[in-house]
Design a protein around this motif. Sequence first.
Motif, short mmCIF file in Angstrom:
data_model
loop_
_atom_site.label_atom_id
_atom_site.label_comp_id
_atom_site.label_asym_id
_atom_site.label_seq_id
_atom_site.Cartn_x
_atom_site.Cartn_y
_atom_site.Cartn_z
N GLU A 68 0.82 -1.20 0.00
CA GLU A 68 0.00 0.00 0.00
C GLU A 68 0.86 1.26 0.00
O GLU A 68 2.07 1.20 0.25
N PRO A 69 0.24 2.43 -0.24
CA PRO A 69 1.00 3.69 -0.22
C PRO A 69 1.52 4.01 1.19
O PRO A 69 0.88 3.70 2.19
N ASN A 70 2.71 4.61 1.23
CA ASN A 70 3.28 5.15 2.46
C ASN A 70 3.32 4.12 3.59
O ASN A 70 2.85 4.36 4.70
N ILE A 71 3.88 2.97 3.28
CA ILE A 71 3.92 1.91 4.28
C ILE A 71 5.20 1.09 4.13
O ILE A 71 5.82 1.07 3.07
N GLN A 72 5.58 0.44 5.22
CA GLN A 72 6.74 -0.45 5.23
C GLN A 72 6.22 -1.87 5.44
O GLN A 72 5.48 -2.12 6.39
N LEU A 73 6.61 -2.79 4.57
CA LEU A 73 6.06 -4.15 4.59
C LEU A 73 7.18 -5.17 4.69
O LEU A 73 8.13 -5.14 3.90
N ARG A 74 7.06 -6.07 5.66
CA ARG A 74 8.04 -7.17 5.76
C ARG A 74 7.71 -8.22 4.71
O ARG A 74 6.58 -8.72 4.66
N ILE A 75 8.68 -8.57 3.86
CA ILE A 75 8.40 -9.48 2.75
C ILE A 75 9.19 -10.78 2.82
O ILE A 75 8.92 -11.69 2.05
N ASP A 76 10.14 -10.88 3.75
CA ASP A 76 10.93 -12.11 3.81
C ASP A 76 11.74 -12.13 5.09
O ASP A 76 12.02 -11.07 5.68
N THR A 77 12.10 -13.32 5.53
CA THR A 77 13.08 -13.50 6.60
C THR A 77 14.22 -14.34 6.04
O THR A 77 14.00 -15.48 5.62
N VAL A 78 15.40 -13.76 6.02
CA VAL A 78 16.58 -14.41 5.44
C VAL A 78 17.36 -15.11 6.55
O VAL A 78 17.82 -14.46 7.49
N THR A 79 17.50 -16.41 6.44
CA THR A 79 18.28 -17.17 7.41
C THR A 79 19.72 -17.29 6.94
O THR A 79 20.06 -16.98 5.80
N GLN A 80 20.58 -17.76 7.84
CA GLN A 80 21.98 -17.96 7.49
C GLN A 80 22.13 -18.93 6.33
O GLN A 80 22.96 -18.74 5.45
N ALA A 81 21.30 -19.97 6.30
CA ALA A 81 21.40 -20.99 5.26
C ALA A 81 21.01 -20.45 3.89
O ALA A 81 21.42 -20.99 2.86
N MET A 82 20.19 -19.39 3.84
CA MET A 82 19.72 -18.85 2.57
C MET A 82 20.75 -17.94 1.90
O MET A 82 20.71 -17.74 0.68
N LEU A 83 21.66 -17.35 2.67
CA LEU A 83 22.55 -16.33 2.13
C LEU A 83 23.43 -16.81 0.98
O LEU A 83 23.62 -16.06 0.01
N PRO A 84 23.97 -18.04 1.00
CA PRO A 84 24.82 -18.45 -0.12
C PRO A 84 24.10 -18.46 -1.48
O PRO A 84 24.76 -18.42 -2.52
N ALA A 85 22.77 -18.53 -1.48
CA ALA A 85 22.01 -18.55 -2.73
C ALA A 85 21.43 -17.18 -3.08
O ALA A 85 20.51 -17.08 -3.87
#
Length: 361
Positions: free
Chosen positions: A151-168
Amino acid sequence: MAKIGDIVRFLNSTGGGRIVRIEGNIAHVEDSDGFEVPILLKECVVVDQASSRPQSTAPAVAKSPAIKPSAPAPKAVAADEDDDVESGPETDTGNTLNLVLGYEPTDLKHLSTSDFDAYIVNDSNYYLYFTYMTRSDSDDGWNTRYAGIVEPNIQLRIDTVTQAMLPAMDRIAFQYIAFKQERQYAAKNPALVEYNLDTTRFFKLHAFHDNPYFDIPVIAFDLVRNDRPMRQKNVDGRELEKAMRQKRNADRRPVIKRQFKHGDKRNGDIIEVDLHINELVDNTAGLTAADMLNLQVDEFRRVMDQNLKNKGQKIVFIHGKGEGVLRNALTKELTHRYKGHLVQDASFQEYGYGATQVTIV
């Protein structure tokens, strides 16, 4: 935020009803047939608020103080419906698109074990249909991490990045279409913005900076600044990669080892040894992963053998984060071939995450 008793529609699927209970971030919605449907709370769009509002047990997604709270979420409209959709109030500067992607650590003091919440900040009067994607350099295509509407003028959490996900996550991309509801507006061109992501920065405290949209230091990327997409991609990435691979194959040269002088780089009384493969050879063409690991372990052994008689000597081996293969190989060497010496993680502030210190005893 939807609450018990609210009448809701589902954001990304057909259906809706009344919320009868909330467990964590899951809302249980009773449909018109009396069946309960479990669905993520963030996927519920409020159509009619309940007269009483019991306290929800779901964790609220933090909104930055720099972003004014938006109006109630717009009603989700199916293709065969004619429901009216109301738009909320607009800001004076919001007719210019400004989008930011930020990665916020869940534990800033322990980056080596922390997860990272990804937020999209929509500092504009526009709704955005968007897709957030990631890929590794070895992948042939993108992986969708989140697709939806912000939506307009909002901050939205879209993902949680784990340690295991970072290499990809060697690359990130954001694709969007901007529009308004029930208002005339200036059209914005759809765009695809892509960044190369150095994931080693997630383990370095100095890589996190203050940002007006966040309460704590973050790693942030400007996606759109004053209507101008940043790092916009207009080329066919797969064709470009194919051409680059062909050029590398044509330019292959024999591997030439660098000649190491007696005594490696010193930082005071500490010997620093960088085991990254590009520090050991001039060209890795023709080398397998096993060949490169053997070269790195050989260099580790050379330095250890050279200093075994120097009691109290501190040696820092910089091996990087990677997938932990080299680190595990060094741990095996120190457990069997060079057992008895003092081993610890090197100074995080000085070397970041990815270095081991050995003290000769």
